[in-house]
Design a protein around this motif. Structure first.
Motif: not given
Length: 140
Positions: A72-73, A76, A79-84, A87
């Motif tokens: 997840r980190d 992030k 550049g994907f704020a959700s950390g899903s 992504q």
């Protein structure tokens, strides 16, 4: 073939690398390929030929929350704020069965997470999750 004083393949001897990073917090990895095979009927009641469909690959991986949060980190940082995990970019998984009699390597190519989850329950000594993966191809 019977092993006399031999060593069987076991999960303890498996080394798994995801996106070029060795991962140790894996409780389970299952992968498979499937191909549709259809009997073609003609006159009479017996199959006269066989047709083949495409080969589809897939996998399920059981990960500790520690490993999931590292991934997840990375999402992030990309550049994907959700950390899903959905992504997380495409990646390869290299599975090495490190048996002293014969080392075997399988590669799952162009993998991508199809599911993401979280949670736990009373009494858990380690939080884990099971995640389905898209796999483009498996090399044995």
């Amino acid at each position: 073939m019977a092993l006399i004083n031999g060593v069987s393949y076991d999960f303890v001897s498996v080394r798994i690398v995801i996106a070029n990073v060795p991962i140790t917090g894996i409780q389970e990895l299952k992968y498979k390929e499937e191909q549709e095979v259809t009997g073609n009927l003609g006159t009479g009641n017996r199959v006269h030929s066989v047709g083949f469909g495409g080969i589809e690959s897939g996998a399920t991986i059981g990960l500790s929350m520690n490993e999931v949060e590292k991934m997840r980190d990375a999402v992030k940082i990309a550049g994907f704020a959700s950390g899903s995990l959905l992504q997380f970019p495409f990646f390869d998984i290299i599975v090495v069965y490190d048996n002293p009699q014969r080392v075997v390597t399988h590669t799952l190519r162009s993998c991508r997470f199809k599911t993401d989850e979280g949670g736990g329950s009373v009494g858990d000594t380690e939080i884990t999750g099971s995640y389905d993966l898209f796999v483009a191809e498996i090399s044995y």
